[in-house]
Design a protein around this motif. Structure first.
Motif, mmCIF file in Angstrom:
data_model
loop_
_atom_site.group_PDB
_atom_site.id
_atom_site.type_symbol
_atom_site.label_atom_id
_atom_site.label_comp_id
_atom_site.label_asym_id
_atom_site.label_seq_id
_atom_site.Cartn_x
_atom_site.Cartn_y
_atom_site.Cartn_z
ATOM 1 N N LEU A 84 34.006 -49.820 -24.529
ATOM 2 C CA LEU A 84 33.027 -48.873 -25.058
ATOM 3 C C LEU A 84 31.981 -48.507 -24.013
ATOM 4 N N ARG A 85 32.021 -49.165 -22.854
ATOM 5 C CA ARG A 85 31.081 -48.840 -21.782
ATOM 6 C C ARG A 85 31.707 -47.883 -20.760
ATOM 7 N N SER A 86 32.768 -47.226 -21.142
ATOM 8 C CA SER A 86 33.416 -46.293 -20.217
ATOM 9 C C SER A 86 32.419 -45.243 -19.759
ATOM 10 N N PRO A 87 32.455 -44.874 -18.481
ATOM 11 C CA PRO A 87 31.389 -44.046 -17.917
ATOM 12 C C PRO A 87 31.367 -42.596 -18.379
ATOM 13 N N GLY A 88 32.512 -42.020 -18.670
ATOM 14 C CA GLY A 88 32.562 -40.582 -18.941
ATOM 15 C C GLY A 88 31.915 -40.203 -20.256
ATOM 16 N N MET A 89 31.133 -39.105 -20.233
ATOM 17 C CA MET A 89 30.498 -38.599 -21.445
ATOM 18 C C MET A 89 30.830 -37.133 -21.692
ATOM 19 N N ALA A 90 31.547 -36.511 -20.785
ATOM 20 C CA ALA A 90 31.868 -35.091 -20.949
ATOM 21 C C ALA A 90 33.245 -34.818 -20.366
ATOM 22 N N ILE A 91 33.907 -33.815 -20.915
ATOM 23 C CA ILE A 91 35.173 -33.342 -20.365
ATOM 24 C C ILE A 91 35.004 -31.873 -20.010
ATOM 25 N N ASN A 92 35.512 -31.502 -18.842
ATOM 26 C CA ASN A 92 35.310 -30.120 -18.428
ATOM 27 C C ASN A 92 36.354 -29.197 -19.041
ATOM 28 N N GLY A 93 36.223 -27.908 -18.759
ATOM 29 C CA GLY A 93 37.051 -26.906 -19.418
ATOM 30 C C GLY A 93 38.535 -27.122 -19.242
ATOM 31 N N ALA A 94 38.949 -27.662 -18.089
ATOM 32 C CA ALA A 94 40.373 -27.888 -17.860
ATOM 33 C C ALA A 94 40.919 -28.938 -18.809
ATOM 34 N N VAL A 95 40.169 -30.030 -19.028
ATOM 35 C CA VAL A 95 40.630 -31.080 -19.932
ATOM 36 C C VAL A 95 40.667 -30.558 -21.362
ATOM 37 N N VAL A 96 39.640 -29.783 -21.751
ATOM 38 C CA VAL A 96 39.635 -29.179 -23.083
ATOM 39 C C VAL A 96 40.898 -28.337 -23.262
ATOM 40 N N GLU A 97 41.227 -27.545 -22.256
ATOM 41 C CA GLU A 97 42.384 -26.661 -22.341
ATOM 42 C C GLU A 97 43.692 -27.453 -22.412
ATOM 43 N N LEU A 98 43.796 -28.519 -21.621
ATOM 44 C CA LEU A 98 45.011 -29.329 -21.642
ATOM 45 C C LEU A 98 45.180 -30.055 -22.975
ATOM 46 N N LEU A 99 44.083 -30.575 -23.532
ATOM 47 C CA LEU A 99 44.161 -31.217 -24.849
ATOM 48 C C LEU A 99 44.506 -30.196 -25.928
ATOM 49 N N GLU A 100 43.924 -29.023 -25.817
ATOM 50 C CA GLU A 100 44.206 -27.948 -26.771
ATOM 51 C C GLU A 100 45.680 -27.554 -26.705
ATOM 52 N N GLN A 101 46.216 -27.461 -25.514
ATOM 53 C CA GLN A 101 47.607 -27.044 -25.321
ATOM 54 C C GLN A 101 48.580 -27.993 -26.010
ATOM 55 N N ARG A 102 48.236 -29.285 -26.060
ATOM 56 C CA ARG A 102 49.117 -30.284 -26.657
ATOM 57 C C ARG A 102 48.748 -30.626 -28.104
ATOM 58 N N GLY A 103 47.805 -29.883 -28.682
ATOM 59 C CA GLY A 103 47.421 -30.156 -30.059
ATOM 60 C C GLY A 103 46.639 -31.444 -30.230
ATOM 61 N N ALA A 122 35.087 -16.097 -20.865
ATOM 62 C CA ALA A 122 35.802 -15.012 -21.518
ATOM 63 C C ALA A 122 37.296 -15.311 -21.606
ATOM 64 N N GLU A 123 37.783 -16.235 -20.750
ATOM 65 C CA GLU A 123 39.213 -16.549 -20.710
ATOM 66 C C GLU A 123 39.517 -18.026 -20.974
ATOM 67 N N HIS A 124 38.507 -18.894 -20.873
ATOM 68 C CA HIS A 124 38.743 -20.329 -20.970
ATOM 69 C C HIS A 124 37.721 -20.967 -21.909
ATOM 70 N N PRO A 125 38.036 -22.165 -22.430
ATOM 71 C CA PRO A 125 37.091 -22.853 -23.308
ATOM 72 C C PRO A 125 35.951 -23.485 -22.509
ATOM 73 N N PRO A 126 34.816 -23.734 -23.159
ATOM 74 C CA PRO A 126 33.727 -24.424 -22.471
ATOM 75 C C PRO A 126 34.025 -25.913 -22.342
ATOM 76 N N SER A 127 33.253 -26.585 -21.503
ATOM 77 C CA SER A 127 33.309 -28.038 -21.438
ATOM 78 C C SER A 127 32.765 -28.618 -22.740
ATOM 79 N N MET A 128 32.973 -29.920 -22.944
ATOM 80 C CA MET A 128 32.527 -30.564 -24.171
ATOM 81 C C MET A 128 31.921 -31.924 -23.853
ATOM 82 N N ILE A 129 30.917 -32.302 -24.636
ATOM 83 C CA ILE A 129 30.384 -33.656 -24.580
ATOM 84 C C ILE A 129 31.151 -34.501 -25.593
#
Length: 487
Positions: A39-58, A87-94
């Motif tokens: 639970l102490r993993s450092p990451g708190m945000a994912i950028n637009g590319a990760v959002v898009e890749l997760l979206e692509q795989r449902g 306009a073409e890609h999703p935003p990053s997410m926290i």
């Protein structure tokens, strides 16, 4: 025991690869030395590319309840205009990294992936036919391939004999969670900023009443790197970077961070592959470490599935290193450039003024925005005169392990669901798949933003390998190169 693929490491990259393989019907086993999600993993945000890749795989929808959009990006805290990109890609997410890990682990198990925790790898031997992994002192697991997703100190990388030329500079970083009411925080303590004394500060909400704090200073080191981190020490670094101290706060956990930079000499050695931090490591500006690892997983997963499924064309697995290694190197370069811009002001300020002027230019702004959001990856899949779309990703949902021949030429006829197509439309000739229907779908789509072509062929990772336009290449050649011979 045997399996098709062994993945060493159940961090987000290893689990993303496990999902790729499981969804494609490949038997995979994940070995993880930790007993549970940290639970102490450092990451708190994912950028637009990760959002898009997760979206692509449902995989994105289930995470939205824990996330919020972050429509902002910076280059070393020089803020970028994202309007043209969004306009073409999703935003990053926290969203906390541990949430992503839990979600991916659950999905991987649903897909039939075996996850073995408390398994520490101690040995690895390979020959022309298989790889045998030894763990916990004597247990063994034999597979066709092994992928090391086990972090910067990768045991798999060491056992495979792959070099990892490390650049380690003086650095003072602190990371942790503090409990504090929002009303007690000062404006300087919320968000990300560059300090005029050199270094960066970031304060991000982790959950209600909890804030993730991250300080980074280049060219200095802690007096005692082995001493426990205290709230007073954190306050001292925050005060140096922001001029403020936390008035009312309780530390949940605090650790020191390091700043190694390296790109492995090779991402493949025989039947052993590297992905994520095992292949490349650098300061986590803009969430690029996670997005680079997710791109590794999406690039490698379908190629392993194709090889194990018997339809991979010659040399397909070699393209993993050929495509991802240069990308890893370039991310190291852009992160090192951002570090230089965050250095002490006597050297950084002239550079920051110059970059601020460059960012005001629309083309430079877009290039840097796509770079730091992981959206600018373009593999060299065509010649010098290739169409601009060839090699880039399209934001389109794909069936796991399958490519798609997208027909934008006539739009979707009335009564035909999006994605369902029995015959040809305007952009694709009838019978174009030529016996590859078992690995490529013919899909009718309305035109996508940024894809002004009548048709496109995309690989299972979403990257375009052919378009029906000048410089788009030959469809039959692209199908053969990436999807093998027709049955």
């Amino acid at each position: 025991m045997s399996t098709a693929v062994v993945i060493v490491g159940a961090g987000p990259v290893g689990l993303a690869l496990a999902c790729e393989l499981g969804a494609a019907g490949v038997a995979a086993t994940v070995l993880e030395r930790r007993d549970g999600t940290d639970l102490r993993s450092p990451g708190m945000a994912i950028n637009g590319a990760v959002v898009e890749l997760l979206e692509q795989r449902g995989l994105l929808e289930a995470l939205r309840q824990y996330a919020m959009d972050l429509p902002a990006a910076h280059f070393s805290n020089l803020w970028l205009d994202l309007a043209p990109v969004l306009a073409e890609h999703p935003p990053s997410m926290i969203v906390p990294q541990w949430r992503i890990e839990q979600h991916l682990e659950s999905r991987a198990k649903d897909l039939g992936v075996t996850i073995v925790r408390g398994a520490e790898v101690t040995g690895l031997e390979q020959d022309d036919d298989a790889v045998t992994v030894t763990y916990n002192g004597g247990q063994t697991l034999t597979a066709s391939y092994v992928v090391g997703c086990d972090g910067p100190g990768s045991t798999v990388r060491r056992l495979a004999g792959i070099g990892f030329p490390l650049r380690d500079t003086k650095f003072y970083g602190l990371l942790g969670d503090i409990e504090a009411d929002f009303g007690d925080l000062l404006p300087e303590q919320v968000g990300a900023s560059y300090s005029p004394v050199g270094g960066t500060y970031a304060g991000t909400p982790a959950e209600p009443g909890v804030w993730r704090i991250n300080t980074a200073e280049w060219g200095v080191e802690p007096a005692d790197p082995g001493a426990p981190v205290t709230l007073d020490e954190l306050n001292d670094r925050v005060e140096r970077l922001t001029g403020t101290r936390f008035k009312k706060a309780t530390a949940r956990w605090l650790v020191r961070t390091q700043n190694p930079t390296a790109n492995a000499d090779a991402y493949r050695s025989g039947r052993v592959f590297l992905a994520g931090d095992a292949a490349h490591v650098f300061f986590p500006f803009n969430g690029q470490r996670l997005s680079a690892g997710f791109h590794d997983a999406s690039n490698l997963g379908w190629k392993l599935a194709a090889d194990l499924g018997g339809w991979a064309p010659d040399g397909l697995l070699d393209t993993y290193h050929g495509e991802r290694h240069p990308v890893g190197r370039w991310i190291c370069v852009n992160v090192q450039a951002q570090e230089a811009l965050a250095a002490p002001p006597e050297s950084a300020q002239p550079l920051r003024e110059l970059f601020a002027a460059l960012i005001a230019l629309p083309d430079a702004n877009r290039y840097l925005a796509e770079l730091v959001m992981g959206l600018g990856v373009r593999y060299p899949l065509g010649g010098a005169d290739a169409h601009p779309l060839v090699g880039r990703r399209l934001r389109v949902a794909l069936a796991p392990g399958r490519g798609a021949l997208l027909d934008f030429g006539g739009g979707v006829p009335d009564g035909v669901p999006d994605g369902a197509l029995d015959g040809a439309l305007g952009g694709v000739p009838d019978g174009a798949l030529d016996g590859r229907e078992d690995r490529v779908d013919l899909v009718a789509r309305e035109p996508l933003p940024g894809a002004d072509v009548p048709a496109a062929l995309v690989r299972p990772d979403g990257h375009v390998v052919w378009v029906a336009a000048e410089g788009g290449g030959d469809l039959a050649e692209a199908l053969g190169r990436w999807f093998g011979a027709g049955r």
